[in-house]
Design a protein around this motif. Structure first.
Motif, PDB file in Angstrom:
ATOM      1  N   SER A 190     107.590 111.249  12.236  1.00 53.34           N
ATOM      2  CA  SER A 190     107.959 111.145  13.641  1.00 53.34           C
ATOM      3  C   SER A 190     108.361 109.699  13.913  1.00 53.34           C
ATOM      4  CB  SER A 190     106.784 111.546  14.528  1.00 53.34           C
ATOM      5  OG  SER A 190     107.047 111.231  15.870  1.00 53.34           O
ATOM      6  N   VAL A 191     109.544 109.513  14.487  1.00 50.00           N
ATOM      7  CA  VAL A 191     110.069 108.167  14.733  1.00 50.00           C
ATOM      8  C   VAL A 191     110.117 107.935  16.238  1.00 50.00           C
ATOM      9  CG1 VAL A 191     112.025 106.613  14.431  1.00 50.00           C
ATOM     10  CG2 VAL A 191     111.414 108.229  12.604  1.00 50.00           C
ATOM     11  N   PHE A 192     109.329 106.952  16.699  1.00 50.20           N
ATOM     12  CA  PHE A 192     109.290 106.596  18.116  1.00 50.20           C
ATOM     13  C   PHE A 192     109.919 105.218  18.309  1.00 50.20           C
ATOM     14  CE2 PHE A 192     106.111 109.235  20.723  1.00 50.20           C
ATOM     15  CZ  PHE A 192     106.474 110.410  20.085  1.00 50.20           C
ATOM     16  N   VAL A 193     110.705 105.090  19.384  1.00 52.68           N
ATOM     17  CA  VAL A 193     111.439 103.859  19.683  1.00 52.68           C
ATOM     18  C   VAL A 193     111.095 103.412  21.101  1.00 52.68           C
ATOM     19  CG1 VAL A 193     113.289 104.397  18.053  1.00 52.68           C
ATOM     20  CG2 VAL A 193     113.465 105.172  20.432  1.00 52.68           C
ATOM     21  N   PRO A 194     111.524 102.205  21.512  1.00 54.16           N
ATOM     22  CA  PRO A 194     111.155 101.717  22.849  1.00 54.16           C
ATOM     23  C   PRO A 194     111.608 102.637  23.973  1.00 54.16           C
ATOM     24  CG  PRO A 194     111.975  99.920  21.504  1.00 54.16           C
ATOM     25  CD  PRO A 194     112.219 101.165  20.726  1.00 54.16           C
ATOM     26  N   GLY A 195     110.774 102.726  25.003  1.00 57.30           N
ATOM     27  CA  GLY A 195     111.034 103.649  26.099  1.00 57.30           C
ATOM     28  C   GLY A 195     112.344 103.408  26.800  1.00 57.30           C
TER      29      GLY A 195
END
Length: 309
Positions: A190-195
């Motif tokens: 799972s790849v999360f990036v800045p909001g």
């Protein structure tokens, strides 16, 4: 709570911010109220002890109490939650990971040891050791831009192959080449990036965000993420306007030397959804109170989508 898998770590996650009293103590009642508001906002999950949660400025008893507050409220609501196990000192970090795992979160977020840069073998060795400390609870690697050891897509792929307990990453994103490499190499994570960059990231294959936009408006951030699937063009325009708000009101505060925790508390105060307050733990500086109202006026003018009636 059942451990999360990579394909379950999706969407908008809200961060827990520490309400700090004038005497530098944590306002526990306000913290509980904040968790309840986040749970009711529609976010896909809540996490504690990220940078915005000032994990570096709390003692071990406070760490455990925050974990208890978050776990109790989220489990009662059936909402996934993650706990950060990070600490500047590696032995303390391993202790935090073990104690966080005992609370049975969906995942534990960890940083790499941060006093000196690590080589690739040391990165793998650390993540494997963190996984052993976490037992059955999976890991999410938090690798912010200021980390001493930046993790490339190729190294991330090696870590994931050698430590299957790693299910996700929290990173700053990158250019087209970075997203292409992540899609080719980090296929099982799972790849999360800045909001504030989520519309761009979502269009390029990112799965969600541990969101600073949720710090401004949790329910608004959820609505915006849904818009990314129904009207990507409009979602991109919202991102453009978020960028304008940040250029007007966040960039000057950042340029003045304020930290990311100070900026996130400023966003929460501008949004007004919880009694977080601007104050950070000593010795950190807080955003000026007089900056809140102009930012609030611009936020509602530029981003009505984030502030439903």
């Amino acid at each position: 709570m059942t451990p999360l898998t990579a394909d379950q770590v999706r969407g908008v996650w809200g961060t827990l911010l520490l309400p700090i009293e004038d005497d530098d103590s944590i306002a526990w009642g306000r913290l509980v109220d904040q968790v309840d508001t986040l749970v009711a906002s529609g976010v896909d999950g809540v996490y504690a002890h990220g940078t915005a949660g000032e994990f570096h400025a709390i003692d071990e008893d406070e760490f455990d109490r925050v974990n208890e507050v978050l776990a109790t409220r989220c489990e009662a609501a059936g909402l996934p939650f993650q706990l950060g196990g990070s600490h500047p000192a590696t032995p303390v970090m391993l202790g935090r990971i073990r104690r966080a795992a005992a609370v049975e979160p969906g995942a534990i977020q960890v940083i790499l040891p941060d006093w000196v840069p690590l080589n690739d073998d040391e990165v793998v060795r650390f993540v494997a050791g963190a996984a052993a400390a976490a037992g059955p609870v999976p890991l999410v690697l938090y690798n912010p831009p200021h980390a001493k050891t930046p993790v490339s897509p190729a190294l991330l792929a090696r870590v994931a192959a050698e430590v299957p307990q790693l299910i996700g990453v929290k990173m700053a994103g990158g250019d087209d080449a970075w997203y292409t490499a992540m899609a080719e190499l980090a296929v099982d994570l799972s790849v999360f990036v800045p909001g504030h960059l989520l519309a761009t990231g979502f269009a390029r294959g990112a799965h969600g965000s541990y969101s600073n936009v949720a710090a401004l408006s949790p329910s608004g951030a959820v609505d915006w993420q849904r818009l990314m699937t129904t009207d990507p063009g409009e979602a991109a325009d919202v991102e453009r306007r978020i960028g304008e708000l940040f250029r007007r009101h966040i960039a000057p505060l950042q340029a003045s030397g304020l930290s990311n925790p100070a900026l996130d508390k400023f966003l929460a105060t501008v949004g007004g959804w919880a009694d977080v307050g601007l104050r950070l733990r000593w010795p950190a500086s807080s955003a000026p109170a007089e900056a809140v109202q102009p930012a609030r006026a611009d936020a509602h003018r530029l981003l009505p989508e984030l502030f439903p009636a």
